[in-house]
Design a protein around this motif. Structure first.
Motif, PDB file in Angstrom:
ATOM      1  N   UNK A 185       2.588   8.183   6.285  1.00 52.46           N
ATOM      2  CA  UNK A 185       3.358   8.758   5.177  1.00 52.46           C
ATOM      3  C   UNK A 185       4.701   8.043   5.044  1.00 52.46           C
ATOM      4  N   UNK A 186       5.350   7.761   6.154  1.00 52.61           N
ATOM      5  CA  UNK A 186       6.645   7.067   6.132  1.00 52.61           C
ATOM      6  C   UNK A 186       6.528   5.705   5.448  1.00 52.61           C
ATOM      7  N   UNK A 187       5.514   4.945   5.801  1.00 51.18           N
ATOM      8  CA  UNK A 187       5.336   3.605   5.224  1.00 51.18           C
ATOM      9  C   UNK A 187       5.085   3.686   3.723  1.00 51.18           C
ATOM     10  N   UNK A 188       4.263   4.634   3.302  1.00 54.68           N
ATOM     11  CA  UNK A 188       3.979   4.758   1.872  1.00 54.68           C
ATOM     12  C   UNK A 188       5.240   5.133   1.091  1.00 54.68           C
ATOM     13  N   UNK A 189       6.085   5.962   1.683  1.00 49.26           N
ATOM     14  CA  UNK A 189       7.323   6.356   1.014  1.00 49.26           C
ATOM     15  C   UNK A 189       8.321   5.206   0.948  1.00 49.26           C
ATOM     16  N   UNK A 190       8.422   4.420   2.016  1.00 51.56           N
ATOM     17  CA  UNK A 190       9.439   3.371   2.086  1.00 51.56           C
ATOM     18  C   UNK A 190       9.026   2.109   1.324  1.00 51.56           C
ATOM     19  N   UNK A 191       7.791   1.694   1.488  1.00 55.33           N
ATOM     20  CA  UNK A 191       7.347   0.426   0.911  1.00 55.33           C
ATOM     21  C   UNK A 191       6.435   0.581  -0.302  1.00 55.33           C
ATOM     22  N   UNK A 192       6.028   1.793  -0.590  1.00 50.66           N
ATOM     23  CA  UNK A 192       5.203   2.001  -1.763  1.00 50.66           C
ATOM     24  C   UNK A 192       3.747   2.235  -1.426  1.00 50.66           C
ATOM     25  N   UNK A 193       3.090   2.969  -2.292  1.00 50.27           N
ATOM     26  CA  UNK A 193       1.672   3.240  -2.097  1.00 50.27           C
ATOM     27  C   UNK A 193       0.882   1.935  -2.149  1.00 50.27           C
ATOM     28  N   UNK A 194      -0.137   1.890  -1.359  1.00 51.13           N
ATOM     29  CA  UNK A 194      -0.954   0.684  -1.296  1.00 51.13           C
ATOM     30  C   UNK A 194      -0.607  -0.211  -0.129  1.00 51.13           C
ATOM     31  N   UNK A 195       0.548   0.045   0.545  1.00 54.13           N
ATOM     32  CA  UNK A 195       0.894  -0.725   1.733  1.00 54.13           C
ATOM     33  C   UNK A 195      -0.072  -0.364   2.858  1.00 54.13           C
ATOM     34  N   UNK A 196      -0.720  -1.372   3.420  1.00 55.71           N
ATOM     35  CA  UNK A 196      -1.718  -1.123   4.462  1.00 55.71           C
ATOM     36  C   UNK A 196      -1.050  -1.000   5.832  1.00 55.71           C
ATOM     37  N   UNK A 197      -1.683  -0.250   6.704  1.00 57.49           N
ATOM     38  CA  UNK A 197      -1.153   0.026   8.036  1.00 57.49           C
ATOM     39  C   UNK A 197      -2.243  -0.205   9.068  1.00 57.49           C
ATOM     40  N   UNK A 198      -1.859  -0.750  10.213  1.00 60.75           N
ATOM     41  CA  UNK A 198      -2.794  -0.844  11.325  1.00 60.75           C
ATOM     42  C   UNK A 198      -2.047  -0.606  12.640  1.00 60.75           C
ATOM     43  N   UNK A 252       2.748  -0.691  15.467  1.00 60.99           N
ATOM     44  CA  UNK A 252       2.246  -0.497  14.115  1.00 60.99           C
ATOM     45  C   UNK A 252       2.644  -1.671  13.233  1.00 60.99           C
ATOM     46  N   UNK A 253       1.667  -2.229  12.537  1.00 58.21           N
ATOM     47  CA  UNK A 253       1.890  -3.314  11.591  1.00 58.21           C
ATOM     48  C   UNK A 253       1.696  -2.791  10.174  1.00 58.21           C
ATOM     49  N   UNK A 254       2.371  -3.443   9.233  1.00 54.34           N
ATOM     50  CA  UNK A 254       2.105  -3.184   7.820  1.00 54.34           C
ATOM     51  C   UNK A 254       1.748  -4.501   7.147  1.00 54.34           C
ATOM     52  N   UNK A 255       1.038  -4.424   6.047  1.00 55.95           N
ATOM     53  CA  UNK A 255       0.732  -5.639   5.294  1.00 55.95           C
ATOM     54  C   UNK A 255       2.030  -6.239   4.787  1.00 55.95           C
ATOM     55  N   UNK A 256       2.177  -7.544   4.902  1.00 52.32           N
ATOM     56  CA  UNK A 256       3.428  -8.228   4.575  1.00 52.32           C
ATOM     57  C   UNK A 256       3.853  -7.905   3.144  1.00 52.32           C
ATOM     58  N   UNK A 257       5.069  -7.432   2.999  1.00 60.69           N
ATOM     59  CA  UNK A 257       5.558  -7.045   1.672  1.00 60.69           C
ATOM     60  C   UNK A 257       5.960  -8.237   0.825  1.00 60.69           C
ATOM     61  N   UNK A 258       6.097  -9.407   1.451  1.00 61.05           N
ATOM     62  CA  UNK A 258       6.526 -10.596   0.709  1.00 61.05           C
ATOM     63  C   UNK A 258       5.338 -11.337   0.121  1.00 61.05           C
ATOM     64  N   UNK A 259       4.327 -11.572   0.956  1.00 63.01           N
ATOM     65  CA  UNK A 259       3.150 -12.318   0.472  1.00 63.01           C
ATOM     66  C   UNK A 259       1.992 -11.403   0.111  1.00 63.01           C
ATOM     67  N   UNK A 260       2.190 -10.068   0.292  1.00 67.73           N
ATOM     68  CA  UNK A 260       1.143  -9.084  -0.016  1.00 67.73           C
ATOM     69  C   UNK A 260      -0.141  -9.332   0.772  1.00 67.73           C
ATOM     70  N   UNK A 261       0.026  -9.821   2.008  1.00 69.79           N
ATOM     71  CA  UNK A 261      -1.130 -10.027   2.870  1.00 69.79           C
ATOM     72  C   UNK A 261      -1.781 -11.382   2.751  1.00 69.79           C
ATOM     73  N   UNK A 262      -1.276 -12.240   1.856  1.00 75.87           N
ATOM     74  CA  UNK A 262      -1.906 -13.553   1.663  1.00 75.87           C
ATOM     75  C   UNK A 262      -1.548 -14.530   2.769  1.00 75.87           C
ATOM     76  N   UNK A 263      -0.382 -14.319   3.421  1.00 71.44           N
ATOM     77  CA  UNK A 263       0.062 -15.208   4.481  1.00 71.44           C
ATOM     78  C   UNK A 263       1.298 -15.985   4.070  1.00 71.44           C
ATOM     79  N   UNK A 264       2.366 -15.888   4.873  1.00 67.12           N
ATOM     80  CA  UNK A 264       3.597 -16.627   4.596  1.00 67.12           C
ATOM     81  C   UNK A 264       4.310 -16.870   5.921  1.00 67.12           C
ATOM     82  N   UNK A 265       5.473 -17.512   5.846  1.00 68.99           N
ATOM     83  CA  UNK A 265       6.205 -17.859   7.062  1.00 68.99           C
ATOM     84  C   UNK A 265       6.688 -16.614   7.797  1.00 68.99           C
ATOM     85  N   UNK A 266       7.115 -15.592   7.044  1.00 66.72           N
ATOM     86  CA  UNK A 266       7.628 -14.387   7.686  1.00 66.72           C
ATOM     87  C   UNK A 266       6.567 -13.712   8.540  1.00 66.72           C
TER      88      UNK A 266
END
Length: 345
Positions: free
Chosen positions: A232-245, A260-274
């Motif tokens: 719930x915290x992740x969905x509130x902070x980063x927006x609905x649709x953010x994946x969690x593992x 706990x990991x979340x899907x990268x908010x910059x590349x949207x899970x596609x892969x980036x330097x961060x």
């Protein structure tokens, strides 16, 4: 004749000896406005013959420049004096000096947002000292004296003393200990604050940073409660649709433990330097409170259970605002901070 008028007005300007700002303004109105003498002479210049224009053109331009220079010198003299006099006299008709609004620090903005999210779930805010003893910072949290996990903390020691060193706290988990020692379950609290670790300063690490830790202790608390709270915290902070593992991990004060990991908010899970091209970014550690910790704080571990979690506010802020260098948070560069002016709250 145009030549005679130019000569006449030139002599008049030479005799101009203002004694006040009102004299200067009258001069401007007479000579320099759109219906003034200079403009009327240029209008008359258009009607003279071509031969006269060759002679009078330069003379008329010199007259205009002379009139403008005379006005400018008088204006600077009496205008500046008037302004200074008004200031010294406290003239209330002068415009006020506006105060430039500052901006909230990005870490303060994110901390406030985190606190608000957990407050809606019933968590209170609990705080404690930044200078701690060994018991609250380590021993009560299941760090035996020679436990290798103590080396993970890179501690700043203030005073070494037998059995109870004094340190700068390495995590806000010490506040959890103080909370549990001082009261009785149930506990539902978050602990935001600054912590210190003896690390080399770089774009990804600093010797001080900020954490928010959370604690929930009650009867029949499960890992499922922990997962749903953090989801719930992740969905509130980063927006609905953010994946969690969740990935298994180890912490001395929780068992079982996870990161706990979340899907990268910059590349949207596609892969980036961060996210190191993995599509995932770790944002916090968590787990079920180890029964030894509950017992150390005087809580019956057979009756009560609980979960705890902790995150670095800098890491969360990096992802929210796409800031790649931790050092920017503590350098007080106005160029950096001014980007958050629109975030004033």
């Amino acid at each position: 004749m145009l030549q005679d008028k130019i000569t006449q007005y030139t002599e008049e300007i030479k005799q101009f000896a203002p004694t006040s700002s009102a004299d200067v303004e009258n001069f401007r109105l007479k000579f320099l406005v759109s219906k003034g003498i200079v403009k009327s002479l240029f209008d008359e210049f258009k009607t003279v013959s071509v031969e006269e224009k060759r002679v009078l053109g330069m003379v008329l331009n010199e007259f205009k420049q002379f009139a403008e220079k005379t006005y400018q010198e008088a204006h600077e003299k009496f205008g500046a004096n008037k302004s200074q006099a008004q200031k010294s006299e406290g003239d209330l008709t002068l415009p006020g000096q506006g105060l430039k609004l500052g901006s909230r620090h990005p870490l303060s903005l994110v901390r406030k947002e985190i606190v608000e999210i957990f407050k809606k779930l019933g968590f209170i805010v609990s705080e404690g000292p930044e200078i701690e003893d060994d018991w609250h910072n380590f021993s009560a949290l299941n760090f035996p004296p020679e436990h290798p996990a103590r080396d993970m903390q890179d501690t700043f020691f203030i005073k070494k003393q037998e059995g109870n060193d004094i340190t700068l706290r390495t995590h806000t988990s010490s506040v959890q200990v103080r909370l549990m020692e001082a009261g009785k379950p149930p506990f539902r609290a978050i602990m935001p604050g600054r912590v210190y670790r003896n690390e080399a300063i770089s774009a990804r690490a600093h010797c001080f940073f900020h954490q928010v830790e959370g604690l929930y202790v009650d009867e029949n608390v499960s890992f499922a409660d922990l997962k749903q709270t953090l989801f719930h915290f992740v969905q509130e902070l980063y927006g609905e649709g953010t994946q969690v593992r969740f990935r298994p991990s180890y912490f001395p004060f929780t068992e079982p433990s996870a990161e706990m990991d979340i899907s990268c908010t910059i590349c949207k899970g596609a892969g980036c330097q961060l996210c190191k091209y993995s599509g995932w970014v770790e944002i916090l550690g968590c787990g079920m409170v180890d029964p030894n910790v509950l017992d150390n704080c005087g809580i019956d571990s057979k009756k009560y259970s609980g979960f705890a979690f902790g995150m670095g506010i800098e890491r969360v802020t990096n992802l929210k605002y796409e800031i790649k260098d931790l050092r920017l948070f503590s350098e007080n560069d106005v160029r950096f901070l001014s980007q958050f002016e629109s975030e004033i709250i």
